[in-house]
Scaffold this motif. Structure first.
Motif, short mmCIF file in Angstrom:
data_model
loop_
_atom_site.label_atom_id
_atom_site.label_comp_id
_atom_site.label_asym_id
_atom_site.label_seq_id
_atom_site.Cartn_x
_atom_site.Cartn_y
_atom_site.Cartn_z
N GLN A 48 -5.34 -1.12 -0.70
CA GLN A 48 -4.67 -1.56 0.53
C GLN A 48 -3.75 -2.74 0.27
O GLN A 48 -2.64 -2.81 0.81
N LEU A 49 -4.19 -3.69 -0.56
CA LEU A 49 -3.35 -4.82 -0.91
C LEU A 49 -2.12 -4.37 -1.70
O LEU A 49 -1.02 -4.91 -1.51
N SER A 50 -2.30 -3.39 -2.56
CA SER A 50 -1.17 -2.86 -3.34
C SER A 50 -0.16 -2.16 -2.43
O SER A 50 1.04 -2.20 -2.68
N ILE A 51 -0.66 -1.52 -1.38
CA ILE A 51 0.24 -0.90 -0.40
C ILE A 51 1.10 -1.97 0.28
O ILE A 51 2.31 -1.81 0.45
N LEU A 52 0.46 -3.09 0.64
CA LEU A 52 1.21 -4.20 1.24
C LEU A 52 2.26 -4.73 0.28
O LEU A 52 3.39 -5.02 0.67
N THR A 53 1.89 -4.89 -0.99
CA THR A 53 2.83 -5.39 -1.99
C THR A 53 4.01 -4.44 -2.15
O THR A 53 5.17 -4.88 -2.26
N THR A 54 3.75 -3.16 -2.17
CA THR A 54 4.82 -2.16 -2.28
C THR A 54 5.77 -2.26 -1.10
O THR A 54 7.00 -2.22 -1.27
N LEU A 55 5.23 -2.40 0.10
CA LEU A 55 6.07 -2.53 1.29
C LEU A 55 6.90 -3.81 1.26
O LEU A 55 8.08 -3.81 1.62
N ALA A 56 6.28 -4.92 0.82
CA ALA A 56 7.00 -6.18 0.74
C ALA A 56 8.14 -6.09 -0.26
O ALA A 56 9.22 -6.65 -0.05
N ARG A 57 7.92 -5.36 -1.35
CA ARG A 57 8.98 -5.18 -2.36
C ARG A 57 10.13 -4.36 -1.79
O ARG A 57 11.30 -4.68 -1.98
N LYS A 58 9.81 -3.29 -1.08
CA LYS A 58 10.85 -2.48 -0.45
C LYS A 58 11.66 -3.29 0.56
O LYS A 58 12.87 -3.15 0.67
N GLN A 59 10.94 -4.14 1.30
CA GLN A 59 11.61 -4.96 2.30
C GLN A 59 12.58 -5.93 1.65
O GLN A 59 13.71 -6.13 2.13
N LYS A 60 12.18 -6.55 0.54
CA LYS A 60 13.06 -7.50 -0.14
C LYS A 60 14.29 -6.81 -0.70
O LYS A 60 15.39 -7.37 -0.68
N ILE A 61 14.12 -5.61 -1.22
CA ILE A 61 15.28 -4.87 -1.73
C ILE A 61 16.23 -4.52 -0.60
O ILE A 61 17.46 -4.64 -0.73
N ALA A 62 15.67 -4.08 0.54
CA ALA A 62 16.51 -3.77 1.71
C ALA A 62 17.23 -5.02 2.19
O ALA A 62 18.42 -4.96 2.55
N ASN A 63 16.54 -6.16 2.20
CA ASN A 63 17.17 -7.41 2.60
C ASN A 63 18.29 -7.80 1.64
O ASN A 63 19.32 -8.34 2.06
N LEU A 64 18.08 -7.54 0.34
CA LEU A 64 19.12 -7.84 -0.65
C LEU A 64 20.37 -7.02 -0.40
O LEU A 64 21.49 -7.55 -0.41
N VAL A 65 20.18 -5.72 -0.16
CA VAL A 65 21.33 -4.85 0.12
C VAL A 65 22.05 -5.31 1.38
O VAL A 65 23.29 -5.38 1.42
N LEU A 66 21.28 -5.64 2.41
CA LEU A 66 21.88 -6.13 3.66
C LEU A 66 22.64 -7.42 3.43
O LEU A 66 23.76 -7.61 3.96
#
Length: 447
Positions: free
Chosen positions: A7-25
């Motif tokens: 479950q913690l790894s799922i959160l980490t994966t989501l946080a990583r996706k969010q940061k990449i999306a924020n970078l593109v934005l």
């Protein structure tokens, strides 16, 4: 893997996706601002000619004003909302039955999440919608629940709503929203039908088409994608703390007209299914660590091959290609930091016990640490060398990157105690990624 670790790894994966999306934005927003700045400076006879840098000053000033306003510890005042709890003090409205029910749920949730209840303001918005939101920064953090949600939700559902909103505050989502709002203030003037007509008159038809595409299509779509990841993260955060079933129950009756593929929130059905996967600890939702390291090594090989191409096929001297390789090091360092720090807030979850480092894991850990430090140092050197670039704009960007990168250790440490420095640390990483890409691109195209 243990269920909690999955479950913690799922959160980490989501946080990583969010940061990449924020970078593109962030790249799209900065590129659009740069286009506006160049258009203003290049337009002869335009009354703002030569004042293109004004867009950056406006964005910077607005950022500071928003940050100061959202960090205020003053008691909120609004005719549409009532304050239930402020800085640990129960308001006079706390005698109402709805307020008592909300306070009971708030106390339960903060205790279960391990959060200080006195660091938040709790409010009720006098609106019949089934909604809630989190706002504020630092000591000004506020959780607001709509009256419609408060009246219609059961106690379990109410607790899950609060846990979801706390997920936003723990992940510091509003901090990036402030950046997005401050950068988008000038861009919004070129959006919509009126903006299209104004840009057409001032800068021409094709410029109007370009700005309309960026402001009305590209930026909103990327922003909403990042927002959907944010909401999914908050759902996951609430779920791993035991509030998943209540959140699923609440989402069943949620209006989905403003949700979906292009909306700021995922469709309720998608959210319910995701919560179930988190409850089941579905390992398919985790990005594999070995795969990420393989990609990292592949990036190193690609940069080395590009350097070899510049030397052997473009007939550049090895000394002239050294800054390119150093810029590659800066990219790899920032990329590694973006991925490794995603989910660093896990320490606040208090779910996984600290384990002693096994001797077999010590050598690989030291290797990756040494590699990261070398890349960090190369980033400082690359920024310094590129300040003497023939491109004035690129030299200025490199100077900003050098100052920010030197301050990175300080902002990283202070980021654990203050949201401002945490955001500054993330911005530094984004700046380094963008700058390094510009530096490497300058060897192939004229910037």
């Amino acid at each position: 893997m243990k269920k909690v670790d999955v479950q913690l790894s799922i959160l980490t994966t989501l946080a990583r996706k969010q940061k990449i999306a924020n970078l593109v934005l962030l790249i799209v927003l900065l590129s659009t601002l740069w286009l506006i700045q160049t258009k203003i400076d290049a337009q002869e006879g335009f009354f703002l000619q030569g004042w293109g840098d004004l867009v950056y000053w406006i964005a910077g000033i607005l950022f500071l004003l928003l940050w100061i306003g959202l960090s205020s510890t003053d008691k909120p005042r609004s005719n549409k909302s009532i304050v239930v709890l402020h800085q640990g003090v129960i308001d006079t409205h706390g005698n109402d039955s709805d307020c008592i029910r909300l306070l009971r749920a708030y106390t339960t949730v903060t205790k279960k999440l391990g959060l200080d209840p006195e660091k938040y303001t709790l409010m009720i918005r006098l609106d019949e919608a089934k909604n809630a939101f989190a706002t504020g920064l630092n000591r000004g953090k506020t959780i607001c629940v709509y009256l419609g949600a408060l009246e219609q939700a059961s106690l379990d559902e109410l607790e899950s709503i609060l846990a979801h909103e706390f997920g936003h505050t723990v992940n510091k989502d509003l901090a990036f929203s402030v950046i997005r709002a401050s950068l988008g203030c000038c861009i919004s003037l070129a959006s919509g039908t009126l903006g299209f007509i104004i840009v057409w008159i001032v800068w021409g038809f094709w410029s109007a088409v370009l700005f309309y595409f960026l402001t009305s299509l590209a930026i909103p779509m990327i922003s909403n994608y990042a927002s959907r990841i944010t909401e999914t993260f908050a759902d996951s955060y609430a779920t791993i703390h035991g509030f998943g079933p209540g959140l699923q129950s609440f989402l069943v009756g949620l209006d989905f007209k403003k949700h979906g593929f292009l909306g700021s929130h995922p469709h309720p059905t998608v959210r319910i299914n995701h919560i179930q996967k988190v409850l089941d600890a579905d390992e398919g939702m985790i990005s594999d660590k070995a795969e990420r390291r393989a990609w990292f090594l592949l990036k190193i090989v690609a940069i080395c091959l590009a350097g070899a191409y510049l030397v052997y096929f473009q007939e550049n001297s090895p000394e002239s290609v050294l800054p390119f390789l150093l810029a590659g090091g800066l990219f790899l360092s920032a990329d590694s930091m973006l991925n490794s720090t995603a989910g660093s807030w896990q320490t606040t979850l208090r779910l996984n016990k600290t384990e002693k480092m096994q001797p077999s894991k010590l050598v690989p850990a030291l290797f990756w640490m040494a590699l990261f430090l070398c890349l960090f140092a190369s980033g400082i050197w690359a920024s310094y060398l590129f300040m003497s670039s023939t491109s004035v704009a690129l030299a200025f960007v490199a100077k900003v990157c050098l100052i920010a990168w030197l301050a990175k250790p300080v902002t990283s440490l202070l980021g654990f105690v203050n949201d401002f420095f945490s955001t500054a640390s993330d911005i530094t990483t984004y700046i380094a990624l963008i700058t390094s890409l510009l530096m490497m691109a300058s060897y192939f195209v004229s910037l």
